[in-house]
Write a protein that holds these residues in place. Sequence first.
Motif, PDB file in Angstrom:
ATOM      1  N   VAL A   1       5.579  15.085  14.528  1.00 48.92           N
ATOM      2  CA  VAL A   1       6.725  14.391  13.904  1.00 48.92           C
ATOM      3  C   VAL A   1       6.869  13.011  14.553  1.00 48.92           C
ATOM      4  O   VAL A   1       6.411  12.789  15.675  1.00 48.92           O
ATOM      5  N   GLU A   2       7.536  12.096  13.837  1.00 50.49           N
ATOM      6  CA  GLU A   2       7.612  10.708  14.256  1.00 50.49           C
ATOM      7  C   GLU A   2       8.400  10.550  15.566  1.00 50.49           C
ATOM      8  O   GLU A   2       9.123  11.454  15.988  1.00 50.49           O
ATOM      9  N   SER A   3       8.286   9.326  16.113  1.00 48.70           N
ATOM     10  CA  SER A   3       8.937   9.026  17.398  1.00 48.70           C
ATOM     11  C   SER A   3      10.460   9.034  17.284  1.00 48.70           C
ATOM     12  O   SER A   3      11.027   8.870  16.206  1.00 48.70           O
TER      13      SER A   3
ATOM     14  N   ALA B   1       0.832  -1.219   0.000  1.00 51.49           N
ATOM     15  CA  ALA B   1       0.000   0.000   0.000  1.00 51.49           C
ATOM     16  C   ALA B   1       0.857   1.255   0.000  1.00 51.49           C
ATOM     17  O   ALA B   1       0.501   2.269  -0.603  1.00 51.49           O
ATOM     18  N   LYS B   2       1.995   1.217   0.700  1.00 51.12           N
ATOM     19  CA  LYS B   2       2.857   2.402   0.790  1.00 51.12           C
ATOM     20  C   LYS B   2       3.869   2.491  -0.347  1.00 51.12           C
ATOM     21  O   LYS B   2       4.450   3.551  -0.578  1.00 51.12           O
ATOM     22  N   GLY B   3       4.152   1.344  -0.995  1.00 48.05           N
ATOM     23  CA  GLY B   3       5.284   1.316  -1.925  1.00 48.05           C
ATOM     24  C   GLY B   3       6.572   1.445  -1.132  1.00 48.05           C
ATOM     25  O   GLY B   3       7.503   2.138  -1.528  1.00 48.05           O
ATOM     26  N   ARG B   4       6.616   0.769   0.033  1.00 43.85           N
ATOM     27  CA  ARG B   4       7.755   0.919   0.953  1.00 43.85           C
ATOM     28  C   ARG B   4       8.847  -0.090   0.611  1.00 43.85           C
ATOM     29  O   ARG B   4       8.561  -1.271   0.379  1.00 43.85           O
ATOM     30  N   PRO B   5      10.134   0.329   0.588  1.00 47.28           N
ATOM     31  CA  PRO B   5      11.221  -0.631   0.339  1.00 47.28           C
ATOM     32  C   PRO B   5      11.199  -1.732   1.394  1.00 47.28           C
ATOM     33  O   PRO B   5      10.976  -1.464   2.572  1.00 47.28           O
TER      34      PRO B   5
ATOM     35  N   LYS C   1      14.883   8.534   0.789  1.00 49.66           N
ATOM     36  CA  LYS C   1      14.359   9.887   0.640  1.00 49.66           C
ATOM     37  C   LYS C   1      13.011   9.923   1.369  1.00 49.66           C
ATOM     38  O   LYS C   1      12.218   9.006   1.270  1.00 49.66           O
ATOM     39  N   HIS C   2      12.780  10.952   2.121  1.00 51.67           N
ATOM     40  CA  HIS C   2      11.611  10.971   2.994  1.00 51.67           C
ATOM     41  C   HIS C   2      10.953  12.328   2.971  1.00 51.67           C
ATOM     42  O   HIS C   2      11.602  13.324   2.728  1.00 51.67           O
ATOM     43  N   TYR C   3       9.710  12.359   3.350  1.00 51.62           N
ATOM     44  CA  TYR C   3       9.031  13.586   3.750  1.00 51.62           C
ATOM     45  C   TYR C   3       9.028  14.659   2.668  1.00 51.62           C
ATOM     46  O   TYR C   3       8.939  15.844   2.962  1.00 51.62           O
TER      47      TYR C   3
ATOM     48  N   PRO D   1       5.206  13.427   2.486  1.00 46.00           N
ATOM     49  CA  PRO D   1       5.093  13.871   3.877  1.00 46.00           C
ATOM     50  C   PRO D   1       4.161  12.954   4.684  1.00 46.00           C
ATOM     51  O   PRO D   1       3.192  12.421   4.149  1.00 46.00           O
ATOM     52  N   SER D   2       4.471  12.771   5.955  1.00 43.56           N
ATOM     53  CA  SER D   2       3.645  11.911   6.815  1.00 43.56           C
ATOM     54  C   SER D   2       2.316  12.601   7.120  1.00 43.56           C
ATOM     55  O   SER D   2       2.268  13.822   7.242  1.00 43.56           O
ATOM     56  N   PRO D   3       1.234  11.822   7.269  1.00 44.63           N
ATOM     57  CA  PRO D   3      -0.070  12.436   7.540  1.00 44.63           C
ATOM     58  C   PRO D   3      -0.285  12.702   9.031  1.00 44.63           C
ATOM     59  O   PRO D   3      -0.012  11.855   9.863  1.00 44.63           O
TER      60      PRO D   3
ATOM     61  N   PRO E   1       3.881   1.817  10.181  1.00 41.80           N
ATOM     62  CA  PRO E   1       4.688   2.949   9.723  1.00 41.80           C
ATOM     63  C   PRO E   1       3.736   4.112   9.437  1.00 41.80           C
ATOM     64  O   PRO E   1       2.517   3.945   9.515  1.00 41.80           O
ATOM     65  N   SER E   2       4.286   5.259   9.113  1.00 42.64           N
ATOM     66  CA  SER E   2       3.411   6.396   8.812  1.00 42.64           C
ATOM     67  C   SER E   2       2.506   6.050   7.620  1.00 42.64           C
ATOM     68  O   SER E   2       2.921   5.355   6.688  1.00 42.64           O
ATOM     69  N   ALA E   3       1.254   6.565   7.674  1.00 47.56           N
ATOM     70  CA  ALA E   3       0.230   6.133   6.714  1.00 47.56           C
ATOM     71  C   ALA E   3       0.232   6.959   5.424  1.00 47.56           C
ATOM     72  O   ALA E   3      -0.816   7.366   4.930  1.00 47.56           O
ATOM     73  N   ASN E   4       1.418   7.196   4.891  1.00 42.68           N
ATOM     74  CA  ASN E   4       1.561   7.929   3.631  1.00 42.68           C
ATOM     75  C   ASN E   4       2.183   7.009   2.590  1.00 42.68           C
ATOM     76  O   ASN E   4       2.765   5.983   2.934  1.00 42.68           O
ATOM     77  N   ILE E   5       2.096   7.413   1.318  1.00 46.42           N
ATOM     78  CA  ILE E   5       2.854   6.715   0.284  1.00 46.42           C
ATOM     79  C   ILE E   5       4.328   7.041   0.530  1.00 46.42           C
ATOM     80  O   ILE E   5       4.660   8.183   0.866  1.00 46.42           O
TER      81      ILE E   5
HETATM   82 MG    MG Z   1       7.420   7.079   7.595  1.00 47.20          MG
END
Ligand code: MG
Length: 370
Positions: A183-185, A59-63, A235-237, A154-156, A146-150
């Motif tokens: 911002v994340e933990s 769903a995220k396209g996460r590595p 690459k993030h955010y 940017p994280s939602p 994980p954060s619920a973004n693609i």
């Molecule tokens: Mg994240």
Amino acid sequence: MDTHDSIHTHILSNPSSNDLLVAARALQNGELVAIPTETVYGLGANGLDAEAMDKIYAAKGRPSDNPLILHVPSIDSIRPLVKAIPKTAYQLMETFWPGPLTITLPKSDLVPYRATGGLERVALRCPDHDICRQLLSLAGVPIAAPSANISGRPSPTTAQAVYEDMNGRILYIVDAGPCSIGVESTVVEVQEDAVIILRPGGITKEMLETVVSTVTYDKALSSDAKPKAPGMKYKHYAPDAPMTAFVGNAQDVAIAIDKYVHSLTRQQGEIVSHDFVHIAKACNVGYLLSKEVYEALQPTILTDVPVNCIHVYGHHGDAVSLAHDFYSALLSFNEAKVTHIIAEGVQPEGLGVAVMNRMEKASGGHIEYL
Ligand code: MG
Ligand code: AMP
């Protein structure tokens, strides 16, 4: 993406206890549910079910080597998930849980490698969010989230932002309003009586030092060294538009931004003039500023800039407000389709370390310390 369009995504607003039960059942059944936390919204799946976690990556396209954090409702609930709880880790949990601190510990056989990206350590966190903890208790299993973004975006920090990225890809979004921190933990590795910060976040180095005497940052945070937290290499955010940030006293930041906007207009082949209306129209910039810098620039370059292109986060140097607003401002600039983003950062101290780490990545390192 059309491949995901078969799923109808429901937003559970003002979730009742029955809604939470429905969401918990879905999680137990291996479905994806977006969950609120105090940091950002998470994309939850059963953390003991490798197939359910595969859906997160899809769903995220996460590595696939980027590990997940398992969320639990209490310290006690981590016992089956780890080999042992060292004394220092226990002290940290007692002090900062529930809260934005993720601790990695050697995993037990119960935790699938899918949760850890193949690593021997599992990342664990107990969120400081009542609805989230109720849901975790009802689910009765650790929830990988994980954060619920693609990936890369940017994280939602609101349910609406989750919907933008995840509509058609997940079953439920549990809406509990905007996240309080934004911002994340903080992610830490505990070694004997020392702590290494792998990712800065809501719990600062200074806060950790009240419990453990030796707290250091992972070398990879300030150099090209191989990170212990694999996700940190990606690459993030990133907002859609290129971003440039300035940090310094309010007057210097205002002067630097004014100069920068004039140079942008020149680059775009526009005639340089002191007609500020002309400048605002020539470059479609999104501004993320403190009140003080906004007031300094309002009569000049900000004249005639549309309101949806200006985000004022709080007073100069207020890292808490900047953390709270950062991702939502980037997402609103995406929506406004700006071609450049100009941001005012804060000094990298306290929570400022976490915000500037995100700003560094979002801007591809384009930060000027004045
Ligand atoms: Mg994240
Ligand atoms: P996210 O939930 O998207 O904020 O990402 C979780 C992050 O936590 C990963 O990208 C890593 O940086 C970190 N992490 C999770 N598990 C581990 C682990 N076992 N060892 C080191 N870092 C981890």
